[in-house]
Design a protein around this motif. Structure first.
Motif, short mmCIF file in Angstrom:
data_model
loop_
_atom_site.label_atom_id
_atom_site.label_comp_id
_atom_site.label_asym_id
_atom_site.label_seq_id
_atom_site.Cartn_x
_atom_site.Cartn_y
_atom_site.Cartn_z
N UNK A 1 -75.53 20.17 -77.11
CA UNK A 1 -76.48 20.93 -76.31
C UNK A 1 -77.15 22.02 -77.14
N UNK A 2 -76.38 22.66 -77.98
CA UNK A 2 -76.91 23.79 -78.75
C UNK A 2 -77.92 23.38 -79.82
N UNK A 3 -77.96 22.12 -80.14
CA UNK A 3 -78.82 21.68 -81.25
C UNK A 3 -80.28 21.50 -80.85
N UNK A 4 -80.56 21.37 -79.56
CA UNK A 4 -81.96 21.21 -79.12
C UNK A 4 -82.07 21.63 -77.66
N UNK A 5 -83.06 22.43 -77.35
CA UNK A 5 -83.20 23.00 -76.02
C UNK A 5 -83.25 21.95 -74.92
N UNK A 6 -83.83 20.79 -75.19
CA UNK A 6 -83.99 19.78 -74.14
C UNK A 6 -82.68 19.08 -73.79
N UNK A 7 -81.66 19.19 -74.64
CA UNK A 7 -80.45 18.38 -74.46
C UNK A 7 -79.75 18.55 -73.11
N UNK A 8 -79.47 19.78 -72.64
CA UNK A 8 -78.81 19.89 -71.34
C UNK A 8 -79.69 19.43 -70.17
N UNK A 9 -80.99 19.35 -70.40
CA UNK A 9 -81.89 18.82 -69.37
C UNK A 9 -81.82 17.29 -69.35
N UNK A 10 -81.70 16.69 -70.53
CA UNK A 10 -81.66 15.23 -70.64
C UNK A 10 -80.30 14.67 -70.27
N UNK A 11 -79.21 15.35 -70.71
CA UNK A 11 -77.87 14.89 -70.31
C UNK A 11 -77.04 16.05 -69.75
N UNK A 12 -77.42 16.52 -68.55
CA UNK A 12 -76.72 17.65 -67.94
C UNK A 12 -75.28 17.35 -67.55
N UNK A 13 -74.94 16.08 -67.42
CA UNK A 13 -73.57 15.69 -67.08
C UNK A 13 -72.62 15.73 -68.25
N UNK A 14 -73.13 16.08 -69.43
CA UNK A 14 -72.27 16.16 -70.60
C UNK A 14 -71.86 14.81 -71.14
N UNK A 15 -70.88 14.83 -72.03
CA UNK A 15 -70.48 13.64 -72.79
C UNK A 15 -68.99 13.40 -72.61
N UNK B 1 -82.05 10.94 -77.80
CA UNK B 1 -81.91 12.39 -77.73
C UNK B 1 -80.54 12.84 -78.23
N UNK B 2 -79.49 12.15 -77.79
CA UNK B 2 -78.13 12.50 -78.23
C UNK B 2 -78.00 12.32 -79.74
N UNK B 3 -78.50 11.19 -80.25
CA UNK B 3 -78.37 10.91 -81.68
C UNK B 3 -79.19 11.89 -82.52
N UNK B 4 -80.38 12.27 -82.03
CA UNK B 4 -81.16 13.26 -82.78
C UNK B 4 -80.44 14.60 -82.83
N UNK B 5 -79.83 14.98 -81.70
CA UNK B 5 -79.05 16.21 -81.68
C UNK B 5 -77.88 16.13 -82.65
N UNK B 6 -77.23 14.96 -82.71
CA UNK B 6 -76.13 14.76 -83.66
C UNK B 6 -76.64 14.88 -85.10
N UNK B 7 -77.82 14.36 -85.37
CA UNK B 7 -78.39 14.47 -86.72
C UNK B 7 -78.64 15.92 -87.10
N UNK B 8 -79.15 16.71 -86.15
CA UNK B 8 -79.38 18.12 -86.42
C UNK B 8 -78.05 18.82 -86.70
N UNK B 9 -77.03 18.50 -85.90
CA UNK B 9 -75.72 19.12 -86.10
C UNK B 9 -75.14 18.78 -87.47
N UNK B 10 -75.27 17.52 -87.88
CA UNK B 10 -74.79 17.13 -89.20
C UNK B 10 -75.49 17.97 -90.29
N UNK B 11 -76.77 18.19 -90.13
CA UNK B 11 -77.52 18.98 -91.11
C UNK B 11 -77.09 20.44 -91.07
N UNK B 12 -76.89 20.97 -89.87
CA UNK B 12 -76.46 22.37 -89.73
C UNK B 12 -75.10 22.57 -90.39
N UNK B 13 -74.17 21.65 -90.13
CA UNK B 13 -72.84 21.75 -90.73
C UNK B 13 -72.91 21.66 -92.25
N UNK B 14 -73.81 20.82 -92.75
CA UNK B 14 -73.92 20.65 -94.20
C UNK B 14 -74.56 21.87 -94.87
N UNK B 15 -75.25 22.70 -94.05
CA UNK B 15 -75.89 23.91 -94.59
C UNK B 15 -75.02 25.14 -94.40
#
Length: 272
Positions: A165-179, A229-243
């Motif tokens: 959710x934290x990786x992109x503002x739209x995420x909790x709107x797209x999957x509000x039920x979580x994972x 959307x979920x996978x793009x958020x995961x990609x951002x998180x992978x990049x954030x962790x690597x930085x």
């Protein structure tokens, strides 16, 4: 006119090709199933052969009795769906008891439905009941960044939900039920189908640890968009962790404000 001229079949071919181009379906990886509407079943009827033998599903899905599904084939390559659909996919029908299925179109030359058909039909059954029939798609893909995260994050749905959710503002709107998260299990049988089904009661996204993602939705486009959307958020998180990790992020109050603005219920289970 052929069956491939019918709109739902054209949509299925497009989504499988889009998923291939995303890199989510190496070799014979992943599978997609779509539950036909009554109108679509009527439109396909002249192409259907009801005379084939039934095969046990492995679980009982009573509310799917007499439903038809367009499914990808076991061992078949997603990239070949647009080349020759009837070799790589087919339509199956569930029997009156919800215990068996039979192939009524396609999957020629001895092909069979995806080896994960049990998990698919169990999830279809749950989502059909939960959404009063609105959900028609189950999509399973080997989404690269999401799989990578299952090796470094705790296998906890609350952790995955909040981090993504934290990786992109739209995420909790797209999957509000979580994972939901299923720890590693042997795929293809009743056991993993049941564990996935339990999580599908509350989530539209279920991650199989070290394997891939299951998504459920009303249409092929919406389900593909959810996974993307979920996978793009995961990609951002992978990049954030690597930085070196986060230096700032979206706060719990930010999410509450977002939910209010977009009229989406965001569960406090995922907030501080």
């Amino acid at each position: 006119m052929t069956i491939e001229d019918i709109k739902f079949v054209q949509n299925f071919k497009k989504i499988t090709n889009d998923a291939w181009l995303k890199g989510w379906h190496e070799r014979n990886g992943g599978n997609i199933t779509y539950r036909l509407t009554e109108e679509e079943a009527v439109a396909a009827k002249k192409f259907i052969n009801e005379g084939s033998a039934y095969t046990p599903i492995g679980v009982t899905v009573k509310n799917l009795a007499n439903d038809y599904f367009l499914v990808t084939g076991s061992g078949k390559f997603i990239r070949n769906m647009t080349v020759c659909l009837e070799e790589n996919a087919g339509i199956i029908k569930v029997d009156e008891k919800g215990e068996n299925y039979k192939i009524v179109w396609g999957l020629i030359n001895g092909a069979r439905p995806t080896s994960e058909i049990t998990s698919h039909l169990m999830s279809h059954s749950i989502k059909k009941e939960k959404t009063n029939g609105a959900y028609r798609v189950i999509m399973h893909s080997h989404t690269t960044n999401t799989i990578a995260l299952t090796f470094v994050l705790p296998l906890d749905g609350k952790v995955f939900t909040r981090q993504l959710w934290e990786m992109a503002t739209e995420c909790p709107v797209v999957f509000p039920g979580g994972i939901g998260i299923v720890p590693w299990m042997v795929p293809g049988g009743a056991a993993i189908a049941e564990e996935t089904g339990k999580l599908m009661n509350d989530h539209d996204v279920v991650i199989w640890a070290h394997h891939g993602m299951f998504c459920a939705g009303e249409s092929l486009d919406l389900t593909f968009g959810l996974m993307d959307t979920v996978e793009k958020s995961a990609e951002i998180l992978v990049k954030v962790l690597s930085m070196g990790g986060k230096k700032q992020t979206i706060t719990s109050q930010n999410f509450r404000d977002l939910g209010k603005a977009f009229k989406v219920h965001i569960s406090e289970d995922y907030l501080d």
